[in-house]
Design an enzyme around this catalytic site. Sequence first.
Site, mmCIF file in Angstrom:
data_model
loop_
_atom_site.group_PDB
_atom_site.id
_atom_site.type_symbol
_atom_site.label_atom_id
_atom_site.label_comp_id
_atom_site.label_asym_id
_atom_site.label_seq_id
_atom_site.Cartn_x
_atom_site.Cartn_y
_atom_site.Cartn_z
ATOM 1 N N ASN A 7 39.912 40.344 40.689
ATOM 2 C CA ASN A 7 40.117 39.144 39.866
ATOM 3 C C ASN A 7 39.366 37.996 40.538
ATOM 4 O OD1 ASN A 7 41.055 36.933 38.463
ATOM 5 N ND2 ASN A 7 43.173 37.080 39.215
ATOM 6 N N TRP A 8 38.189 37.706 40.003
ATOM 7 C CA TRP A 8 37.333 36.710 40.653
ATOM 8 C C TRP A 8 37.780 35.275 40.366
ATOM 9 C CZ3 TRP A 8 31.736 39.070 39.632
ATOM 10 C CH2 TRP A 8 31.672 40.318 40.290
ATOM 11 N N LYS A 9 38.747 35.119 39.481
ATOM 12 C CA LYS A 9 39.286 33.785 39.131
ATOM 13 C C LYS A 9 38.151 32.835 38.745
ATOM 14 C CE LYS A 9 43.312 34.744 41.924
ATOM 15 N NZ LYS A 9 44.469 34.228 42.640
ATOM 16 N N HIS A 94 48.737 35.977 34.025
ATOM 17 C CA HIS A 94 48.650 35.714 35.467
ATOM 18 C C HIS A 94 49.508 34.490 35.792
ATOM 19 C CE1 HIS A 94 47.077 34.603 39.370
ATOM 20 N NE2 HIS A 94 46.624 35.837 39.466
ATOM 21 N N GLU A 96 48.998 32.025 37.570
ATOM 22 C CA GLU A 96 48.280 30.744 37.501
ATOM 23 C C GLU A 96 48.222 30.244 36.059
ATOM 24 O OE1 GLU A 96 44.808 32.097 39.638
ATOM 25 O OE2 GLU A 96 46.015 32.199 41.469
ATOM 26 N N GLU A 166 52.899 40.893 40.915
ATOM 27 C CA GLU A 166 52.299 39.877 41.778
ATOM 28 C C GLU A 166 53.338 38.810 42.114
ATOM 29 O OE1 GLU A 166 47.724 39.873 41.483
ATOM 30 O OE2 GLU A 166 48.508 38.411 40.063
ATOM 31 N N GLY A 172 47.480 34.456 47.315
ATOM 32 C CA GLY A 172 46.625 33.499 48.018
ATOM 33 C C GLY A 172 47.256 32.889 49.259
ATOM 34 N N SER A 209 47.673 38.762 48.131
ATOM 35 C CA SER A 209 47.185 38.867 49.508
ATOM 36 C C SER A 209 46.835 40.303 49.917
ATOM 37 C CB SER A 209 48.187 38.241 50.492
ATOM 38 O OG SER A 209 48.303 36.851 50.245
ATOM 39 N N GLY A 230 42.575 39.292 44.520
ATOM 40 C CA GLY A 230 41.985 37.988 44.193
ATOM 41 C C GLY A 230 40.951 37.595 45.233
ATOM 42 N N GLY A 231 41.360 36.752 46.177
ATOM 43 C CA GLY A 231 40.454 36.187 47.177
ATOM 44 C C GLY A 231 39.513 37.194 47.828
HETATM 45 P P1 PGA Z 1 45.077 37.020 46.098
HETATM 46 O O1 PGA Z 1 45.263 36.852 44.502
HETATM 47 O O2 PGA Z 1 44.587 38.418 46.328
HETATM 48 O O3 PGA Z 1 44.044 35.986 46.439
HETATM 49 O O4 PGA Z 1 46.407 36.775 46.717
HETATM 50 C C1 PGA Z 1 45.742 37.897 43.710
HETATM 51 C C2 PGA Z 1 45.782 37.466 42.276
HETATM 52 O O5 PGA Z 1 46.071 36.290 42.011
HETATM 53 O O6 PGA Z 1 45.523 38.276 41.356
#
Ligand code: PGA
Length: 255
Positions: A7-9, A94, A96, A166, A172, A209, A230-231
Amino acid sequence: MKHIIGNWKMNLGVRESAALARGVLRGMRGKDITPHVVLCPAFTALSEVHKVVARSRVDLGAQNIGTERQGAFTGEVSPVMLEDVHASFVIIGHSERRQIFGESDELVHDRLMAALQSKLTPILCVGETDHVRKAGDQESFVTGQLQSALAGLTIGQHQTVMIAYEPIWAIGTGHPATVDDAIAMHKHIRTVAEGLLPGTDIVILYGGSVTADNAYELLREPEIDGVLVGGASIRLQEFGEIIDAGVDVVTAQEA
Ligand code: PGA
């Protein structure tokens, strides 16, 4: 099979996205057995990343989906448009989106319905806040999210529903859930989701994470069908190491 979703956001431009996708493919070259990898760039980069991953084992996913096919919905991207750029997966609900943009359970349900009607595989995100977990209410909280998202859905015969657990406190933060906590929640999610969608192929991923350091210990668990990253998914070297952890696990499974 194990699934690794990046997930490159809201990161990377078109050229950087295509370059990252090329790097991911390069890392997988020559490996006979690999996990299933899905890259989810920003909307603006879907088209170019498709050109890179077309005819490869890597699939393309979007990070959100509009509920209608077309019309006066400023800022939304419809299922038809996602199919047009060859996305076959889509992240929905998600945290976010829910927390920053106020997406309600009803909207998440409608997005899920739109994805399933257009043959995209949804990756539904659920997970509790720190506050909810400290109160010990995480299972009932996630049950509520699953019930409102999944109730009343019509699932086609060969359609899969992916659910990503999640926990918000793990996203994050560098503080992932423990493997035991993830397994316990995955079991709970499987029971609830199978009750709501009998007979459907349900894939349960862990996200929050995930790094090169913890990917193997998560992926080797039978209860964990994959990871949503994500990150670490926009760092080529590290994402490659996460895929390699998946290669080790699926190679051992097939042996
Ligand atoms: P993260 O994000 O790996 O940076 O914790 C995961 C996500 O939000 O899908």
